[in-house]
Design a protein around this motif. Sequence first.
Motif, short mmCIF file in Angstrom:
data_model
loop_
_atom_site.label_atom_id
_atom_site.label_comp_id
_atom_site.label_asym_id
_atom_site.label_seq_id
_atom_site.Cartn_x
_atom_site.Cartn_y
_atom_site.Cartn_z
N GLU A 42 -43.66 -8.83 -9.64
CA GLU A 42 -44.68 -8.02 -10.30
C GLU A 42 -44.15 -6.63 -10.62
OE1 GLU A 42 -44.68 -8.93 -7.08
OE2 GLU A 42 -46.09 -7.73 -5.90
N LEU A 90 -39.54 -0.56 -17.03
CA LEU A 90 -40.43 -0.72 -18.19
C LEU A 90 -41.23 0.56 -18.38
CD1 LEU A 90 -41.73 -4.30 -17.41
CD2 LEU A 90 -40.41 -3.67 -19.41
N GLY A 104 -42.77 -0.89 -23.75
CA GLY A 104 -41.49 -1.04 -24.40
C GLY A 104 -40.84 -2.33 -23.96
N GLU A 105 -39.67 -2.62 -24.51
CA GLU A 105 -39.00 -3.88 -24.20
C GLU A 105 -38.19 -3.82 -22.91
OE1 GLU A 105 -38.88 -6.64 -27.91
OE2 GLU A 105 -37.01 -5.50 -27.73
N PHE B 34 -57.26 -7.39 -18.02
CA PHE B 34 -56.32 -7.70 -19.08
C PHE B 34 -55.47 -8.90 -18.68
CE2 PHE B 34 -56.81 -3.47 -21.01
CZ PHE B 34 -57.21 -2.70 -19.92
N TYR B 36 -51.59 -10.13 -19.80
CA TYR B 36 -50.37 -9.82 -20.54
C TYR B 36 -49.41 -10.99 -20.43
CZ TYR B 36 -51.55 -4.89 -21.17
OH TYR B 36 -52.14 -3.71 -21.56
N GLN B 38 -45.20 -12.03 -20.79
CA GLN B 38 -43.85 -11.49 -20.83
C GLN B 38 -42.86 -12.63 -21.07
OE1 GLN B 38 -42.24 -9.73 -17.20
NE2 GLN B 38 -41.08 -8.24 -18.41
N ASN B 41 -36.57 -11.20 -20.81
CA ASN B 41 -35.89 -9.99 -21.28
C ASN B 41 -36.70 -9.20 -22.30
OD1 ASN B 41 -33.52 -10.50 -19.70
ND2 ASN B 41 -33.00 -12.09 -21.19
N LYS B 42 -38.00 -9.28 -22.18
CA LYS B 42 -38.89 -8.54 -23.07
C LYS B 42 -39.88 -7.72 -22.25
CE LYS B 42 -37.68 -10.27 -27.15
NZ LYS B 42 -37.19 -9.42 -28.27
N GLY B 43 -40.55 -6.78 -22.92
CA GLY B 43 -41.65 -6.09 -22.29
C GLY B 43 -42.89 -6.95 -22.27
N LEU B 44 -43.99 -6.39 -21.80
CA LEU B 44 -45.24 -7.13 -21.73
C LEU B 44 -46.05 -6.92 -23.00
CD1 LEU B 44 -44.36 -6.69 -18.67
CD2 LEU B 44 -46.80 -6.95 -18.15
N LEU B 46 -49.91 -7.57 -24.79
CA LEU B 46 -51.31 -7.85 -24.48
C LEU B 46 -51.76 -9.14 -25.15
CD1 LEU B 46 -53.95 -6.69 -23.20
CD2 LEU B 46 -54.48 -5.83 -25.50
N LYS B 49 -58.25 -8.56 -23.61
CA LYS B 49 -58.80 -7.59 -22.66
C LYS B 49 -60.31 -7.73 -22.58
CE LYS B 49 -58.92 -3.81 -26.09
NZ LYS B 49 -58.06 -4.31 -27.16
N GLU B 88 -44.01 -15.70 -18.62
CA GLU B 88 -44.67 -15.19 -17.42
C GLU B 88 -45.96 -14.51 -17.85
OE1 GLU B 88 -42.77 -15.38 -14.46
OE2 GLU B 88 -44.33 -14.61 -13.14
N PHE B 90 -49.34 -12.16 -16.66
CA PHE B 90 -49.83 -11.23 -15.65
C PHE B 90 -51.30 -10.90 -15.90
CE2 PHE B 90 -45.98 -10.12 -13.44
CZ PHE B 90 -44.97 -10.34 -14.35
N PHE B 103 -51.41 -4.94 -11.01
CA PHE B 103 -50.84 -6.15 -11.59
C PHE B 103 -50.85 -7.29 -10.58
CE2 PHE B 103 -48.90 -4.90 -15.65
CZ PHE B 103 -49.06 -3.53 -15.57
N GLY B 104 -51.18 -8.47 -11.05
CA GLY B 104 -50.98 -9.66 -10.24
C GLY B 104 -49.50 -9.96 -10.11
N THR B 105 -49.18 -10.93 -9.28
CA THR B 105 -47.79 -11.28 -9.03
C THR B 105 -47.20 -12.16 -10.12
OG1 THR B 105 -48.58 -13.05 -7.61
CG2 THR B 105 -47.89 -11.01 -6.54
N ARG B 108 -45.78 -18.17 -13.79
CA ARG B 108 -44.79 -18.67 -14.75
C ARG B 108 -45.27 -19.98 -15.33
NH1 ARG B 108 -39.80 -17.24 -16.13
NH2 ARG B 108 -39.82 -15.68 -14.48
#
Lengths: 112, 113
Positions: A42, A90, A104-105, B34, B36, B38, B41-44, B46, B49, B88, B90, B103-105, B108
């Motif tokens: 997390e 992040l 962001g990424e 919310f 999200y 992921q 190798n990327k951000g989260l 949305l 919500k 993944e 969240f 955030f939750g854990t 996957r």
Amino acid sequence: EADIYQTPRYLVIGTGKKITLECSQTMGHDKMYWYQQDPGMELHLIHYSYGVNSTEKGDLSSESTVSRIRTEHFPLTLESARPSHTSQYLCASSESRTGELFFGEGSRLTVL
Amino acid sequence: AQSVTQLDSHVSVSEGTPVLLRCNYSSSYSPSLFWYVQHPNKGLQLLLKYTSAATLVKGINGFEAEFKKSETSFHLTKPSAHMSDAAEYFCVVSEIGTYKYIFGTGTRLKVLA
């Protein structure tokens, strides 16, 4: 597509080096955040900012520091990197009305 | 105090079958919730919500979630999984106006061909 940018995306450095991870957003958000995320885990908040000249430490203790001199810019600095700092970092900003977080990424840091 | 529990760390479904990712929350206030996603190798990003409007929330890519106050749940569903949904996920709870996002854990999701 979120307008929040992080550089570098990937960084491999040696122990003891100073590094700065850059984060910029073009949405005019006052609130910005840095999260640390280990693989498959997390997110943990390490720093946040409510606006210019406002910075606070988050829930997870971190040896990094941040600054907020301009609304759009929220860099994170490690003065002396160690292998324990290896992680993904992040950056995010939030929209005041809805609370939506924009991410962001990420910057994946490896310290050898 | 706020908290969020994602009940499954891994979920596997076959392509074309329904997806259910479970999330329970605890909050002293009227929460914002919310989901999200992921990708590696990327951000989260949305997905959707809930901010005290309609209890059934529709998001991107065919996902939706229902806020059930009596069950303190905010489960994420999709009628038909696609290979590109493998990622993944969240669940996040927050109080608007604060810096606190819990955030939750993560769950996957694996989609089998």
